[in-house]
Enzyme design. Structure first.
Site, PDB file in Angstrom:
ATOM      1  N   LYS A 148       0.858  -1.190   0.000  1.00  0.00           N
ATOM      2  CA  LYS A 148       0.000   0.000   0.000  1.00  0.00           C
ATOM      3  C   LYS A 148       0.892   1.237   0.000  1.00  0.00           C
ATOM      4  O   LYS A 148       1.714   1.415   0.911  1.00  0.00           O
ATOM      5  CB  LYS A 148      -0.899   0.010   1.239  1.00  0.00           C
ATOM      6  CG  LYS A 148      -2.063   0.990   1.147  1.00  0.00           C
ATOM      7  CD  LYS A 148      -3.094   0.511   0.131  1.00  0.00           C
ATOM      8  CE  LYS A 148      -4.425   1.207   0.309  1.00  0.00           C
ATOM      9  NZ  LYS A 148      -5.430   0.723  -0.657  1.00  0.00           N
ATOM     10  N   THR A 166      -4.159  -4.891   0.568  1.00  0.00           N
ATOM     11  CA  THR A 166      -3.477  -3.615   0.807  1.00  0.00           C
ATOM     12  C   THR A 166      -4.310  -2.702   1.702  1.00  0.00           C
ATOM     13  O   THR A 166      -3.760  -1.869   2.432  1.00  0.00           O
ATOM     14  CB  THR A 166      -3.153  -2.903  -0.521  1.00  0.00           C
ATOM     15  OG1 THR A 166      -4.356  -2.565  -1.199  1.00  0.00           O
ATOM     16  CG2 THR A 166      -2.304  -3.803  -1.407  1.00  0.00           C
ATOM     17  N   HIS A 192      -8.888  18.539   4.508  1.00  0.00           N
ATOM     18  CA  HIS A 192      -9.688  17.704   5.395  1.00  0.00           C
ATOM     19  C   HIS A 192      -8.838  16.658   6.120  1.00  0.00           C
ATOM     20  O   HIS A 192      -7.952  16.029   5.534  1.00  0.00           O
ATOM     21  CB  HIS A 192     -10.781  16.995   4.604  1.00  0.00           C
ATOM     22  CG  HIS A 192     -11.757  17.938   3.970  1.00  0.00           C
ATOM     23  ND1 HIS A 192     -12.586  18.747   4.706  1.00  0.00           N
ATOM     24  CD2 HIS A 192     -12.027  18.215   2.672  1.00  0.00           C
ATOM     25  CE1 HIS A 192     -13.330  19.466   3.890  1.00  0.00           C
ATOM     26  NE2 HIS A 192     -13.014  19.173   2.647  1.00  0.00           N
TER      27      HIS A 192
END
Length: 299
Positions: free
Chosen positions: A12, A57, A248
């Site tokens: 990942k 992942t 965010h």
């Protein structure tokens, strides 16, 4: 001649996480970009599509989040070693793990001569900008900056907003508020002896102090108060315009892992983002002309 499977690994890439330490009123922040690559007995996945030894992942991403809660990810080397050892020691098909970490450093915003407890500026800071327009009847100097990345780990609310059938956002009384601020301020016919460096530093200081100390109910409100405070402190400024994307930070849901997450571990999401524009102008300010509007992107 036969064709055989060569070396391989999978994992990942670029899990963006932010860990806020809230055990004292003086918060700490560790901002990471974590990439994971696993090696092991995964040949069947490549040759036959057999996933029985493959750790998803998405699971690796979740593990990076949980590990940031289980241990302080500062220093990043100790965090990376612990995370890699977990994959090798606890996940049977994994024989090797490579963890690459980028850390983004933050410094505290100074307020009234001391560092603020929960407001930070990304190290490296902003790009200073300037534009000068000379016209037959007047001239304008526009100071400013771009990419001033600031974050406060508390003191920000967002609630009582308009709701319709497509609204999923939940109201909150305590959120991370972060942005990459662009600000420009216009001076018309400035004095010949103006200290431009001092003005730039002073305007930025006033704006950051306001950002840190204002109990914010919206980024829009924060931008207005920052602009007004700077213009009150520097009467030579005729107009100020600000642009702020809402960077965010979403609280990671730990309920699936039988763990608590008390506003400590966040996913830093780069897009999509809210984009807020604001401006403040003196009633008696001379008109800016087309050059200012074209430069700022606002009309």
């Amino acid at each position: 001649m036969s064709i055989v499977l060569g070396p391989f690994q999978y994992g990942k890439a670029e899990t963006r996480l932010v860990r806020i330490r809230r055990d004292t009123p003086r918060h700490g922040i560790t901002d990471l970009n974590v990439s994971i690559a696993l090696q092991g007995d995964f040949a069947a996945a490549y040759l036959e599509g057999d996933q029985r030894t493959v750790l998803p992942t998405d699971t690796q991403k979740n593990t990076a989040y949980v590990w940031a809660k289980k241990m302080d990810p500062d220093p990043i080397e100790a965090y990376g070693l612990s995370l890699a050892r977990h994959f090798v020691d606890d996940v049977e098909p994994v024989s090797g793990a490579r963890i690459e970490i980028q850390r983004y450093d933050w410094t505290r915003v100074p307020v009234d001569g001391s560092d603020h407890d929960h407001t930070f500026v990304r190290s490296g800071q902003e790009v200073r900008t300037a534009a000068v327009t000379v016209e037959p009847s007047a001239f304008h100097v526009v100071q400013g900056f771009t990419d001033l990345i600031v974050l406060k780990s508390t003191g920000s609310h967002f609630k009582d907003f308009l709701v319709d059938g497509y609204t999923t956002l939940q109201p909150t009384d305590d959120r991370i508020m972060a942005t990459s601020l662009t600000a420009r301020w216009r001076l018309t016919d400035p004095a010949a002896d103006v200290d431009w460096n001092a003005m730039y530093a002073g305007v930025k200081t006033v704006m950051l102090e306001t950002y840190a100390t204002l109990d914010s109910y919206a980024l829009q409100q924060t931008l207005w108060h920052m602009a007004r405070a700077a213009m009150e402190a520097y009467p030579a400024i005729a107009e100020m315009r600000l642009e702020a994307p809402n960077k965010h930070h979403f609280l990671v849901d730990f309920s699936r892992f039988d763990e608590s997450n008390e506003n400590e571990v966040f996913h830093a999401d780069d897009r999509p983002y809210g984009l807020i524009h604001a401006s403040a102008v003196r009633d008696d300010a001379a008109p800016a002309g087309a050059a200012w509007s074209a430069y700022t992107g606002l009309v």
